[in-house]
Design a protein around this motif. Structure first.
Motif, mmCIF file in Angstrom:
data_model
loop_
_atom_site.group_PDB
_atom_site.id
_atom_site.type_symbol
_atom_site.label_atom_id
_atom_site.label_comp_id
_atom_site.label_asym_id
_atom_site.label_seq_id
_atom_site.Cartn_x
_atom_site.Cartn_y
_atom_site.Cartn_z
ATOM 1 N N LEU A 55 38.741 83.645 10.325
ATOM 2 C CA LEU A 55 40.016 82.924 10.340
ATOM 3 C C LEU A 55 40.884 83.329 9.161
ATOM 4 N N GLN A 56 42.187 83.225 9.356
ATOM 5 C CA GLN A 56 43.152 83.503 8.292
ATOM 6 C C GLN A 56 44.136 82.351 8.178
ATOM 7 N N LYS A 57 44.499 82.041 6.962
ATOM 8 C CA LYS A 57 45.459 80.981 6.722
ATOM 9 C C LYS A 57 46.803 81.336 7.336
ATOM 10 N N GLY A 58 47.361 80.406 8.098
ATOM 11 C CA GLY A 58 48.631 80.650 8.773
ATOM 12 C C GLY A 58 48.468 81.114 10.209
ATOM 13 N N GLU A 59 47.254 81.406 10.606
ATOM 14 C CA GLU A 59 46.979 81.883 11.971
ATOM 15 C C GLU A 59 47.112 80.744 12.974
ATOM 16 N N LYS A 60 47.601 81.063 14.157
ATOM 17 C CA LYS A 60 47.700 80.087 15.237
ATOM 18 C C LYS A 60 46.672 80.424 16.308
ATOM 19 N N LEU A 61 45.976 79.399 16.804
ATOM 20 C CA LEU A 61 44.956 79.610 17.818
ATOM 21 C C LEU A 61 44.769 78.348 18.656
ATOM 22 N N GLU A 62 44.080 78.504 19.769
ATOM 23 C CA GLU A 62 43.836 77.387 20.669
ATOM 24 C C GLU A 62 42.485 76.751 20.377
ATOM 25 N N GLY A 63 42.411 75.454 20.628
ATOM 26 C CA GLY A 63 41.166 74.719 20.451
ATOM 27 C C GLY A 63 41.139 73.509 21.355
ATOM 28 N N LYS A 64 39.955 72.882 21.410
ATOM 29 C CA LYS A 64 39.791 71.707 22.264
ATOM 30 C C LYS A 64 39.462 70.495 21.390
ATOM 31 N N VAL A 65 40.187 69.404 21.642
ATOM 32 C CA VAL A 65 39.973 68.184 20.875
ATOM 33 C C VAL A 65 38.576 67.642 21.165
ATOM 34 N N SER A 66 37.769 67.544 20.097
ATOM 35 C CA SER A 66 36.386 67.086 20.255
ATOM 36 C C SER A 66 36.199 65.634 19.838
ATOM 37 N N SER A 67 37.090 65.142 18.987
ATOM 38 C CA SER A 67 36.956 63.765 18.524
ATOM 39 C C SER A 67 38.296 63.271 17.992
ATOM 40 N N VAL A 68 38.570 61.983 18.230
ATOM 41 C CA VAL A 68 39.795 61.351 17.718
ATOM 42 C C VAL A 68 39.391 60.169 16.841
ATOM 43 N N VAL A 69 39.852 60.181 15.586
ATOM 44 C CA VAL A 69 39.523 59.122 14.633
ATOM 45 C C VAL A 69 40.820 58.535 14.069
ATOM 46 N N ASP A 70 40.691 57.506 13.245
ATOM 47 C CA ASP A 70 41.870 56.827 12.717
ATOM 48 C C ASP A 70 42.740 57.732 11.858
ATOM 49 N N PHE A 71 42.103 58.644 11.117
ATOM 50 C CA PHE A 71 42.854 59.488 10.181
ATOM 51 C C PHE A 71 43.224 60.861 10.739
ATOM 52 N N GLY A 72 42.888 61.107 12.022
ATOM 53 C CA GLY A 72 43.243 62.404 12.595
ATOM 54 C C GLY A 72 42.432 62.744 13.830
ATOM 55 N N ALA A 73 42.275 64.034 14.069
ATOM 56 C CA ALA A 73 41.518 64.498 15.235
ATOM 57 C C ALA A 73 40.792 65.791 14.882
ATOM 58 N N PHE A 74 39.564 65.929 15.401
ATOM 59 C CA PHE A 74 38.782 67.142 15.198
ATOM 60 C C PHE A 74 38.956 68.050 16.417
ATOM 61 N N VAL A 75 39.098 69.343 16.125
ATOM 62 C CA VAL A 75 39.327 70.328 17.180
ATOM 63 C C VAL A 75 38.254 71.399 17.111
ATOM 64 N N ASP A 76 37.604 71.649 18.251
ATOM 65 C CA ASP A 76 36.586 72.694 18.330
ATOM 66 C C ASP A 76 37.268 74.047 18.488
ATOM 67 N N LEU A 77 37.028 74.926 17.501
ATOM 68 C CA LEU A 77 37.650 76.251 17.515
ATOM 69 C C LEU A 77 36.720 77.323 18.058
ATOM 70 N N GLY A 78 35.599 76.874 18.621
ATOM 71 C CA GLY A 78 34.629 77.826 19.157
ATOM 72 C C GLY A 78 33.491 78.065 18.191
ATOM 73 N N GLY A 79 32.773 76.994 17.867
ATOM 74 C CA GLY A 79 31.653 77.124 16.945
ATOM 75 C C GLY A 79 31.850 76.324 15.678
ATOM 76 N N ILE A 80 33.015 75.906 15.417
ATOM 77 C CA ILE A 80 33.295 75.107 14.224
ATOM 78 C C ILE A 80 34.483 74.194 14.499
ATOM 79 N N ASP A 81 34.411 72.984 13.933
ATOM 80 C CA ASP A 81 35.482 72.009 14.108
ATOM 81 C C ASP A 81 36.447 72.049 12.922
#
Length: 287
Positions: A55-81
């Protein structure tokens, strides 16, 4: 421990071949404790390191929302959230992440930061959308005088709504020409004020305003006009005086030319007269 997350129904694994790790063994009791989660965690760790190094800072990519919490949401990027903090979800205010996202949603995100040591990735959702604030502030210019309504007063100044969706800050030092201990001494909420735009920071989405400079700017212009008028009058007076002095000098010179001059001729005539008298006197006394 069959999976990385708690599994309610274990029947789904019946008949499957699973790779597990021996974590405990009691030979006397012929008891062996296995863990599939340990194997999965190790595999995920290796996959995580592989993904995070790519990964590189500033990169744009697709992911799937794996969890929604009060302070945000976790997105699965394909092996790491990665985490989308609630403040990075929208350009407008969001009360709860569930207003925008649901588990299973496929979204485009931007990589904001990568912590290699802690294995954490910060993501942004709003960065993949147009910022309406920048569009609304395109017409604003530094030095422009604007009218706005005070929406909020804070210890360090007052926020002013100058356009729909655009607020500027008047720092406490820019509220008045006089010293202000607290902003409430100079302004109040919902008050309509006139301010001068002193700075526009598009990256930080901030507009700096000044009520003091808006007021002093009008006074300065009047003072400048008055100063210019005074200067012109003084210049005219000075020019008139100089012309009068030149005229007086010329008249004095002309008058001097017209005055009768005392010539040596008169003095010479007087001497000649005395000489003639002496000669006549000598003639009379001679035999």
């Amino acid at each position: 421990m069959v999976d990385v997350r708690r599994v309610k129904d274990l029947h789904q694994f019946v008949g499957d071949e699973l790779e597990c790790k021996v974590i405990e063994m009691d030979r006397n009791r012929n008891n062996v404790v296995l863990s599939r989660r340990s194997v999965l965690d190790e595999a995920r760790k290796q996959e995580r390191e592989k993904v995070i190094t790519g990964l590189q800072k500033g990169e744009k990519l697709e992911g799937k929302v794996s969890s929604v919490v009060d302070f945000g949401a976790f997105v699965d990027l394909g092996g790491i959230d990665g985490l989308i903090h609630i403040s990075e979800m929208s350009w407008t205010h969001v009360d709860h992440p569930s207003e925008l996202l649901s588990i299973g949603d496929t979204i485009e995100v931007k990589v904001l930061d990568i912590d290699q040591e802690r294995g954490r990735i910060s993501l942004g959702l709003k960065q993949c959308q147009d910022d309406p604030w920048k569009e609304k502030t395109k017409e604003l210019k530094i030095g422009e005088i604007v009218e706005g309504k005070i929406t909020k007063i804070v210890p360090f100044g007052a926020f002013v709504a100058i356009k729909e969706g655009v607020e500027g800050l008047v720092h406490i030092s820019e509220l008045s020409d006089e010293h202000v201990e607290v902003p409430e001494q100079a302004v109040k909420t919902d008050e309509i004020i006139t301010a001068k735009i002193v700075d526009i920071d598009t990256d930080r989405r901030r507009v700096s305003l000044s009520i003091r400079q808006a007021k002093s700017g009008t006074v300065d212009e009047s003072a400048e006009a008055e100063s210019t008028t005074t200067t012109n009058v003084e210049t005219e007076k000075s020019t008139a005086t100089e012309i009068q002095d030149v005229s007086d000098t010329e008249e004095a010179m002309a008058a001097a030319d017209k005055k009768p001059k005392k010539t040596t001729r008169k003095k010479t005539t007087a001497k000649e007269t005395r000489g003639e008298k002496e000669r006549k006197s000598r003639r009379r006394t001679s035999p």
